[in-house]
Design an enzyme around this catalytic site. Structure first.
Site, PDB file in Angstrom:
ATOM      1  N   HIS A   1       5.631 -11.199  12.951  1.00 32.64           N
ATOM      2  CA  HIS A   1       4.856 -11.011  12.086  1.00 32.64           C
ATOM      3  C   HIS A   1       4.870  -9.407  11.330  1.00 32.64           C
ATOM      4  CE1 HIS A   1       0.881  -9.719  10.655  1.00 32.64           C
ATOM      5  NE2 HIS A   1       0.962  -9.013  11.507  1.00 32.64           N
TER       6      HIS A   1
ATOM      7  N   SER B   1       1.156  -6.622   2.709  1.00 29.64           N
ATOM      8  CA  SER B   1      -0.401  -5.525   2.497  1.00 29.64           C
ATOM      9  C   SER B   1      -1.143  -6.709   1.783  1.00 29.64           C
ATOM     10  CB  SER B   1       0.046  -4.474   1.904  1.00 29.64           C
ATOM     11  OG  SER B   1       0.343  -2.996   1.886  1.00 29.64           O
TER      12      SER B   1
ATOM     13  N   ARG C   1       4.211  -2.624  17.637  1.00 28.40           N
ATOM     14  CA  ARG C   1       2.668  -2.200  16.933  1.00 28.40           C
ATOM     15  C   ARG C   1       1.485  -2.311  17.538  1.00 28.40           C
ATOM     16  NH1 ARG C   1      -0.498  -3.718  12.970  1.00 28.40           N
ATOM     17  NH2 ARG C   1       1.015  -5.315  12.469  1.00 28.40           N
TER      18      ARG C   1
ATOM     19  N   HIS D   1       3.472 -11.994  16.452  1.00 29.90           N
ATOM     20  CA  HIS D   1       2.613 -11.640  16.453  1.00 29.90           C
ATOM     21  C   HIS D   1       1.524 -13.222  17.477  1.00 29.90           C
ATOM     22  CE1 HIS D   1      -1.867 -11.806  15.589  1.00 29.90           C
ATOM     23  NE2 HIS D   1      -1.803 -10.933  15.014  1.00 29.90           N
TER      24      HIS D   1
ATOM     25  N   ASP E   1      15.168  -5.650   2.198  1.00 27.19           N
ATOM     26  CA  ASP E   1      16.865  -5.968   1.363  1.00 27.19           C
ATOM     27  C   ASP E   1      16.917  -4.005   0.956  1.00 27.19           C
ATOM     28  OD1 ASP E   1      16.336  -8.064   0.526  1.00 27.19           O
ATOM     29  OD2 ASP E   1      15.771  -8.119  -1.358  1.00 27.19           O
TER      30      ASP E   1
ATOM     31  N   LYS F   1       9.735  -6.877  -6.303  1.00 28.54           N
ATOM     32  CA  LYS F   1      10.727  -8.352  -6.213  1.00 28.54           C
ATOM     33  C   LYS F   1       9.881  -9.360  -6.392  1.00 28.54           C
ATOM     34  CE  LYS F   1      13.779 -10.091  -2.839  1.00 28.54           C
ATOM     35  NZ  LYS F   1      14.691 -10.709  -1.503  1.00 28.54           N
TER      36      LYS F   1
ATOM     37  N   ARG G   1       0.187  -7.047  21.687  1.00 30.36           N
ATOM     38  CA  ARG G   1       1.178  -7.897  21.240  1.00 30.36           C
ATOM     39  C   ARG G   1       1.775  -8.541  22.307  1.00 30.36           C
ATOM     40  NH1 ARG G   1       0.003  -6.943  14.438  1.00 30.36           N
ATOM     41  NH2 ARG G   1      -2.168  -6.845  14.909  1.00 30.36           N
TER      42      ARG G   1
ATOM     43  N   VAL H   1       0.777  -1.236   0.367  1.00 26.20           N
ATOM     44  CA  VAL H   1      -0.147  -0.156  -0.495  1.00 26.20           C
ATOM     45  C   VAL H   1       1.064   1.281  -0.025  1.00 26.20           C
ATOM     46  CG1 VAL H   1      -2.122  -0.662   0.922  1.00 26.20           C
ATOM     47  CG2 VAL H   1      -0.498   0.373   2.813  1.00 26.20           C
ATOM     48  N   ALA H   2       2.312   1.118   0.636  1.00 28.28           N
ATOM     49  CA  ALA H   2       2.436   2.791   0.647  1.00 28.28           C
ATOM     50  C   ALA H   2       3.306   2.723  -0.876  1.00 28.28           C
ATOM     51  CB  ALA H   2       4.041   2.097   1.365  1.00 28.28           C
TER      52      ALA H   2
ATOM     53  N   GLY I   1      -6.381  -7.758   9.570  1.00 32.42           N
ATOM     54  CA  GLY I   1      -7.643  -7.055  10.866  1.00 32.42           C
ATOM     55  C   GLY I   1      -8.563  -5.908  10.302  1.00 32.42           C
ATOM     56  N   GLY I   2      -7.315  -4.992   9.695  1.00 33.16           N
ATOM     57  CA  GLY I   2      -8.836  -3.551   9.880  1.00 33.16           C
ATOM     58  C   GLY I   2      -7.576  -2.852   9.759  1.00 33.16           C
TER      59      GLY I   2
ATOM     60  N   GLU J   1      -9.499  -4.641  18.715  1.00 37.69           N
ATOM     61  CA  GLU J   1      -8.368  -5.409  18.948  1.00 37.69           C
ATOM     62  C   GLU J   1      -8.072  -5.163  20.322  1.00 37.69           C
ATOM     63  OE1 GLU J   1      -8.365  -6.446  13.731  1.00 37.69           O
ATOM     64  OE2 GLU J   1      -6.224  -5.563  15.151  1.00 37.69           O
TER      65      GLU J   1
ATOM     66  N   GLU K   1       6.324  -0.633   6.283  1.00 46.08           N
ATOM     67  CA  GLU K   1       7.319  -1.370   7.572  1.00 46.08           C
ATOM     68  C   GLU K   1       9.259  -1.500   7.317  1.00 46.08           C
ATOM     69  OE1 GLU K   1       7.328  -5.711   9.183  1.00 46.08           O
ATOM     70  OE2 GLU K   1       5.577  -5.031   7.487  1.00 46.08           O
TER      71      GLU K   1
END
Length: 426
Positions: free
Chosen positions: A327, A41, A362, A225, A204, A33, A266, A13-14, A46-47, A110, A351
């Site tokens: 995770h 992503s 997180r 996780h 990388d 890659k 977590r 998404v980034a 979860g959301g 959550e 990330e």
């Protein structure tokens, strides 16, 4: 000569959202890659968090800080929260269909959240968002996409980044020049024997940043996780989303009794699970939804339900064996609030970057939001500071030199992260 205005490495998404937010007069190359969909992503279940209303700012901030053991960059957290509704509006405009409850949205809660503020698309939120972003990016006339191309080095000279060295599927190396480069290569899960990540995500860009002395931050902050599906097999672990517990699922030991608050942060819940596993002398604990989750379990969690059936478990009826797995990575290439790195013309988001939002741990469902907020800010910063210059004349890449550099860079990365055992022990 391959010469672009903006080079984006990564199709999570980034990377995709940055491309969508850059001005249309920029010639953009996006490199991945694997294939377009081979990113974490796409796996997010979860959301995505959002500030519900004006009264939710302080609770959202405090929940994020508390989960991160107050090692967060509070300015970055505030920026993320303040832009959260804007990002949700953007996603809706792009066609993302969040689950509804009556006339409004359906929100779930959550671990470590003080209220329900997480929007979702069944249990496939990442897939829904990433798919819509891919579709929109493919419509852009100013964007080219290279799949199965690996980042192996950056083109650095004169205290600025001039692009990257890429290796294609056939092993051919090539220099790709860009006025601005955005690194969005994801996490480090492929370095671990048991992870919820794709195996090819091996940090990388972070290793290459170490090679060039680009500032990094918190490389030993690795999140485990609490709940992945236990199978006893090697390979990627299937995530049992925190939203299962957010909707009421409980965790029990060998004796069938609950042993912890399922909505602990977590890292704390992971420690409780390891303690219970040692007590039971079993390589897993068990999760139960029946009698604890309201409504249709299969309807709310169709993807998880289908996968569990393939493994011989019925999410609706059975106790499901779960075990912690690597995770997420809270560390990465250090960036400011506009995703700028310590090297001119180089940006990082998602990330692979570290702006301090997550602190030491997180908060659930902050990852998609953080990636989207700060990749949009990166795109805006690139547009605002864009200056066109002639490419620096780099020699053609030498395979032997590149491989030697990568080997040393990866050694440094592993040293900084620490051992897999240390990550789980934390």
């Amino acid at each position: 000569m391959r010469n672009y205005d903006v080079l984006i490495i990564g199709t999570g998404v980034a990377g995709l959202f940055a491309a969508l937010n850059l001005s249309s007069d920029k010639q953009i190359l996006i490199v991945t890659k694997g294939t377009l969909e081979d990113n974490d992503s796409f796996l997010a279940q979860g959301g995505i968090c959002v500030q519900r209303d004006e009264m939710d700012f302080e609770p959202f901030l405090e929940d994020t800080l508390r989960a991160g053991h107050y090692e967060n960059n509070e300015a970055a957290v505030a920026t993320m929260i303040n832009q959260s509704q804007e990002i949700i509006d953007d996603l809706i405009d792009l066609g993302v269909a969040f689950d509804k409850k009556g006339a409004g949205f359906s929100y779930t809660k959550e671990g470590a959240h003080s209220r329900a503020r997480i929007l979702h698309c069944k249990d496939m939120t990442g897939k829904e968002i990433n798919s819509k972003l891919i579709a929109r990016v493919k419509e852009l006339k100013n964007v080219s996409i290279f799949e199965n191309s690996t980042l192996v080095d950056l083109l650095v000279a004169g205290d600025r980044c001039h692009g990257a060295v890429l290796r294609d599927q056939a092993g051919k190396l090539s220099n790709v020049y860009a006025q601005s480069t955005l690194l969005a290569t994801g996490g480090i899960g492929g370095l671990f024997s048991k992870t919820t990540n794709f195996a090819h995500l091996t940090g990388d860009a972070i290793a290459i940043a170490l090679k060039h002395g680009i500032r990094v931050k918190d490389l030993d902050y690795v999140q485990i996780h609490p709940t992945s599906l236990y199978t006893g097999r090697s390979g990627r672990a299937f995530l049992m989303s925190e939203s299962l517990r957010g909707e009421g699922a409980i965790l029990v030991g060998k004796d069938g009794q609950r042993f912890a608050d399922e909505l602990l942060p977590r890292d704390l819940l992971t420690k409780a699970i390891y303690t219970q596993m040692e007590k039971d002398r079993l390589p897993y604990v068990r999760m139960l939804l029946k009698g604890h989750v309201e409504g249709s379990i299969a309807g709310r969690f169709p993807g998880i339900h289908a996968h569990c059936l393939q493994e011989g478990y019925d999410l609706v009826e059975d106790y499901i064996p779960v075990v912690p797995a690597q995770h997420y990575f809270m560390g990465g290439i250090a960036v400011d609030l506009n995703s700028k790195t310590s090297l001119a013309n180089l940006y990082a988001a998602g990330e692979t970057s570290c702006n301090g939002v997550h602190g030491k741990n997180r908060l659930a469902s902050n990852s998609l939001l953080e990636s989207l907020v700060f990749s949009k800010r990166a795109a805006q910063a690139i547009d605002e500071s864009f200056q066109c210059a002639l490419p620096y004349p780099f020699p053609e890449p030498d395979a032997r030199s590149i491989e030697a550099g990568l080997k040393e860079a990866n050694r440094k990365l592993l040293e900084e992260i620490g051992s897999e055992e240390e990550a789980h022990a934390k």
